[in-house]
Write a protein that holds these residues in place. Structure first.
Motif, PDB file in Angstrom:
ATOM      1  N   GLY A 138      -0.891  -7.863   0.370  1.00  0.00           N
ATOM      2  CA  GLY A 138      -0.694  -6.440   0.122  1.00  0.00           C
ATOM      3  C   GLY A 138      -0.536  -5.666   1.417  1.00  0.00           C
ATOM      4  N   LEU A 139       0.655  -5.123   1.645  1.00  0.00           N
ATOM      5  CA  LEU A 139       0.931  -4.365   2.861  1.00  0.00           C
ATOM      6  C   LEU A 139       1.068  -2.885   2.514  1.00  0.00           C
ATOM      7  CD1 LEU A 139       3.659  -6.646   4.490  1.00  0.00           C
ATOM      8  CD2 LEU A 139       1.173  -6.768   4.757  1.00  0.00           C
ATOM      9  N   PRO A 140       0.496  -1.999   3.311  1.00  0.00           N
ATOM     10  CA  PRO A 140       0.617  -0.568   3.033  1.00  0.00           C
ATOM     11  C   PRO A 140       2.044  -0.073   3.238  1.00  0.00           C
ATOM     12  CG  PRO A 140      -0.444  -0.908   5.157  1.00  0.00           C
ATOM     13  CD  PRO A 140      -0.307  -2.259   4.514  1.00  0.00           C
ATOM     14  N   GLN A 141       2.432   0.891   2.417  1.00  0.00           N
ATOM     15  CA  GLN A 141       3.734   1.551   2.545  1.00  0.00           C
ATOM     16  C   GLN A 141       4.919   0.593   2.358  1.00  0.00           C
ATOM     17  OE1 GLN A 141       4.287   4.994   3.157  1.00  0.00           O
ATOM     18  NE2 GLN A 141       2.104   5.172   2.710  1.00  0.00           N
ATOM     19  N   ARG A 142       4.720  -0.405   1.523  1.00  0.00           N
ATOM     20  CA  ARG A 142       5.801  -1.369   1.291  1.00  0.00           C
ATOM     21  C   ARG A 142       5.917  -1.740  -0.195  1.00  0.00           C
ATOM     22  NH1 ARG A 142       6.503   0.039   5.705  1.00  0.00           N
ATOM     23  NH2 ARG A 142       6.968  -1.126   7.602  1.00  0.00           N
ATOM     24  N   ALA A 143       5.640  -0.792  -1.102  1.00  0.00           N
ATOM     25  CA  ALA A 143       5.597  -1.121  -2.535  1.00  0.00           C
ATOM     26  C   ALA A 143       6.921  -1.673  -3.041  1.00  0.00           C
ATOM     27  CB  ALA A 143       5.182   0.109  -3.339  1.00  0.00           C
ATOM     28  N   LEU A 144       8.005  -0.983  -2.784  1.00  0.00           N
ATOM     29  CA  LEU A 144       9.312  -1.411  -3.273  1.00  0.00           C
ATOM     30  C   LEU A 144       9.732  -2.725  -2.638  1.00  0.00           C
ATOM     31  CD1 LEU A 144      12.063  -1.270  -4.585  1.00  0.00           C
ATOM     32  CD2 LEU A 144      12.666   0.607  -3.020  1.00  0.00           C
ATOM     33  N   TYR A 145       9.643  -2.796  -1.332  1.00  0.00           N
ATOM     34  CA  TYR A 145      10.028  -4.028  -0.629  1.00  0.00           C
ATOM     35  C   TYR A 145       9.193  -5.214  -1.110  1.00  0.00           C
ATOM     36  CZ  TYR A 145      11.005  -7.209   3.258  1.00  0.00           C
ATOM     37  OH  TYR A 145      11.368  -8.297   4.015  1.00  0.00           O
ATOM     38  N   SER A 146       7.885  -5.011  -1.253  1.00  0.00           N
ATOM     39  CA  SER A 146       6.996  -6.080  -1.690  1.00  0.00           C
ATOM     40  C   SER A 146       7.349  -6.553  -3.097  1.00  0.00           C
ATOM     41  CB  SER A 146       5.540  -5.612  -1.647  1.00  0.00           C
ATOM     42  OG  SER A 146       5.141  -5.315  -0.333  1.00  0.00           O
ATOM     43  N   ALA A 147       7.698  -5.622  -3.962  1.00  0.00           N
ATOM     44  CA  ALA A 147       8.061  -5.993  -5.324  1.00  0.00           C
ATOM     45  C   ALA A 147       9.290  -6.896  -5.343  1.00  0.00           C
ATOM     46  CB  ALA A 147       8.310  -4.734  -6.159  1.00  0.00           C
ATOM     47  N   THR A 148      10.271  -6.583  -4.507  1.00  0.00           N
ATOM     48  CA  THR A 148      11.466  -7.429  -4.486  1.00  0.00           C
ATOM     49  C   THR A 148      11.158  -8.804  -3.917  1.00  0.00           C
ATOM     50  OG1 THR A 148      12.250  -6.674  -2.289  1.00  0.00           O
ATOM     51  CG2 THR A 148      12.951  -5.406  -4.213  1.00  0.00           C
ATOM     52  N   LYS A 149      10.323  -8.862  -2.897  1.00  0.00           N
ATOM     53  CA  LYS A 149      10.032 -10.157  -2.293  1.00  0.00           C
ATOM     54  C   LYS A 149       9.093 -10.995  -3.171  1.00  0.00           C
ATOM     55  CE  LYS A 149      12.699  -9.845   1.233  1.00  0.00           C
ATOM     56  NZ  LYS A 149      13.874 -10.750   1.362  1.00  0.00           N
ATOM     57  N   GLY A 150       8.232 -10.329  -3.940  1.00  0.00           N
ATOM     58  CA  GLY A 150       7.450 -11.054  -4.934  1.00  0.00           C
ATOM     59  C   GLY A 150       8.363 -11.694  -5.969  1.00  0.00           C
ATOM     60  N   ALA A 151       9.405 -10.972  -6.332  1.00  0.00           N
ATOM     61  CA  ALA A 151      10.385 -11.524  -7.267  1.00  0.00           C
ATOM     62  C   ALA A 151      11.134 -12.705  -6.653  1.00  0.00           C
ATOM     63  CB  ALA A 151      11.376 -10.436  -7.687  1.00  0.00           C
ATOM     64  N   VAL A 152      11.467 -12.619  -5.373  1.00  0.00           N
ATOM     65  CA  VAL A 152      12.143 -13.729  -4.700  1.00  0.00           C
ATOM     66  C   VAL A 152      11.267 -14.981  -4.693  1.00  0.00           C
ATOM     67  CG1 VAL A 152      13.004 -14.558  -2.463  1.00  0.00           C
ATOM     68  CG2 VAL A 152      13.640 -12.283  -3.290  1.00  0.00           C
ATOM     69  N   TYR A 153       9.973 -14.787  -4.450  1.00  0.00           N
ATOM     70  CA  TYR A 153       9.043 -15.919  -4.456  1.00  0.00           C
ATOM     71  C   TYR A 153       9.036 -16.597  -5.829  1.00  0.00           C
ATOM     72  CZ  TYR A 153       4.633 -18.499  -4.310  1.00  0.00           C
ATOM     73  OH  TYR A 153       3.680 -19.474  -4.392  1.00  0.00           O
TER      74      TYR A 153
END
Length: 251
Positions: A138-153
């Protein structure tokens, strides 16, 4: 090393940053390499450059077809094209969510979909997706980016299961914050670029940013025929950020 001798590779987003470092490394190790990018003007021989917009299915299919024709086949796809995003879940509107998702997730789907028929013909077929530490931490200020990379995983795992019996290995690499042009632009836009760089470096246990060459080395490992038993795996290249919990200096 010449473990890629005779193999044909395609790298999306390969004109700069991690993609360019990967394309150069694969070529150094014997591969013929095609680069797909919105702006391939900086791509030089021995690399082959093709313009492609990963948000446009027709553009991707045309570029992949041209690359495959020029290469004489395809063995490796490096799904690297992607963009960043900042902010909490409140800070980006629907349009921005759709835009980033379209590039970072569906863009990989388009490239894989176009490449799979050729990969099925290879005896050393491999797909490597560029994911991120943002998929698993969980990284701060990265909600959208994190969601896409979680999907990539998750997409990587599903693809690995779907295509294993077709002889196609699928893995992903999870970089920490890498010293790339995108991060450079992010730092330039900060109120205090030097302080922001120091903060990004400090959150990685190694105390520094990851280099594009280091991520390229991990991608090459996963793509190499020498890694023929490796599939459905995520390889962290993050200076220990995911798994290490170091004590503060001096303690």
């Amino acid at each position: 090393m010449t473990d890629f001798e005779g193999l044909k590779a395609l790298v999306t987003g390969g004109a700069s940053g991690i993609g360019r470092a990967t394309a150069d490394l694969l070529a150094e190790r014997g591969a013929q390499v095609a680069v797909l990018d919105l702006d391939p003007s900086a791509v030089e021989k021995p690399l082959l450059g093709y313009r492609a917009d990963v948000t446009d299915d027709a553009s991707v299919r045309q570029a992949v077809a041209s690359a495959v024709a020029d290469l004489g086949g395809l063995d490796i796809l490096v799904n690297n094209a992607g963009i960043g995003a900042q902010g909490t879940v409140e800070d980006n509107d629907d349009e921005e969510w759709h835009r980033v998702w379209n590039v970072n997730v569906i863009g990989m789907v388009r490239a894989a979909r176009a490449a799979l028929p050729q990969l099925r013909e290879s005896s050393h077929a491999a797909i490597v997706n560029t994911c991120s530490i943002a998929a698993t931490a969980g990284l701060p200020q990265r909600a959208l980016y994190s969601a896409t990379k979680g999907a990539v995983y998750s997409l990587t795992l599903a693809m690995a299961a779907d295509h294993l019996r077709e002889g196609i290995r699928v893995n992903c690499v999870n970089p920490g914050t890498a010293d790339t042009p995108w991060v450079g632009r992010l730092l330039d836009s900060a109120t205090d670029p030097a302080a922001e760089r120091a903060a990004l470096a400090a959150r990685q246990p190694s105390g520094r940013l990851v280099s594009a060459a280091e991520v390229a080395g991990a991608i090459a490992y996963l793509a190499s025929p020498l890694s023929g038993a490796t599939t459905g795996t995520s390889l962290a290249v993050d200076g220990g950020m995911q798994g290490l919990r170091l004590r503060p200096v001096g303690q």
